[in-house]
Design an enzyme around this catalytic site. Sequence first.
Site, PDB file in Angstrom:
ATOM      1  N   SER A   1       0.757  -1.122  -0.075  1.00 15.13           N
ATOM      2  CA  SER A   1       0.033   0.036   0.053  1.00 15.13           C
ATOM      3  C   SER A   1       0.722   1.215  -0.198  1.00 15.13           C
ATOM      4  O   SER A   1       0.252   2.180  -0.315  1.00 15.13           O
ATOM      5  CB  SER A   1      -0.869  -0.017   1.313  1.00 15.13           C
ATOM      6  OG  SER A   1      -0.224   0.385   2.139  1.00 15.13           O
TER       7      SER A   1
ATOM      8  N   LYS B   1       0.542   4.818   6.651  1.00 14.42           N
ATOM      9  CA  LYS B   1      -0.095   5.717   5.592  1.00 14.42           C
ATOM     10  C   LYS B   1       0.679   7.073   5.784  1.00 14.42           C
ATOM     11  O   LYS B   1       1.062   7.364   6.832  1.00 14.42           O
ATOM     12  CB  LYS B   1      -1.488   5.678   5.743  1.00 14.42           C
ATOM     13  CG  LYS B   1      -2.321   4.273   5.708  1.00 14.42           C
ATOM     14  CD  LYS B   1      -2.310   3.571   4.471  1.00 14.42           C
ATOM     15  CE  LYS B   1      -3.043   2.562   4.447  1.00 14.42           C
ATOM     16  NZ  LYS B   1      -2.700   1.459   3.518  1.00 14.42           N
TER      17      LYS B   1
END
Length: 214
Positions: free
Chosen positions: A45, A93
């Site tokens: 990701s 993230k």
Amino acid sequence: MIDEQTNKRSNSFWRELPVLVVVAFVVALLVRVFVLQTFFIPSESMEHTLNINDRVLVNKVIYDLRSPHRGEIVVFKSPASWRSDPTEVDFIKRVIAVGGDHVVCCDAKHRLTVNGQALDEPYLYHDSDGTADLPSDEPFDVVVPKGRLWVMGDHRSHSGDSREQYLRTHDTSAATIPYPSVVGRAFVVFWPLQRWTWLTVPGTFDRVPDPPKA
């Protein structure tokens, strides 16, 4: 006489060694629990800023002193609704926007904007042929709730993040992360050695203005 003193020092060292080992262990444990922690990257990701099996060092103290900033890469405890695997608790993230920010996708050049300022995102995933991920393949327009973060992966097409959650639920609270869920800031890739690099904040975030005061 010299041999006797040497023997005393040697015996003293061996008596003290278990204490030194225990002290070193306790110090290392305290550092890990309260100051620094290592995390390994299990998914794609954040490619290619962070690749699968990279290991990063996370500062766990910094957000006790201040709130997260745009552009920083953070580890956080994910909401249960974000997890495809219930055992995957820690997510990593990039912070795109903070509480009060207005995030829109996209402008005429298909860039995200935060408080009206377009983001140039050089960290977005690129294929081997140079083709880059889009900032988002679907439009959205949100105001981040106070005390929460809008976070996105650098590999947007393979990231379960704020954008993905918002497009699914249209709920800004469900799509954002509360500040207390943040474990810390990832600031360096330290393994493998050939991947060693500081995780700095891209300059594009310096141009984002503060949100208008309510």
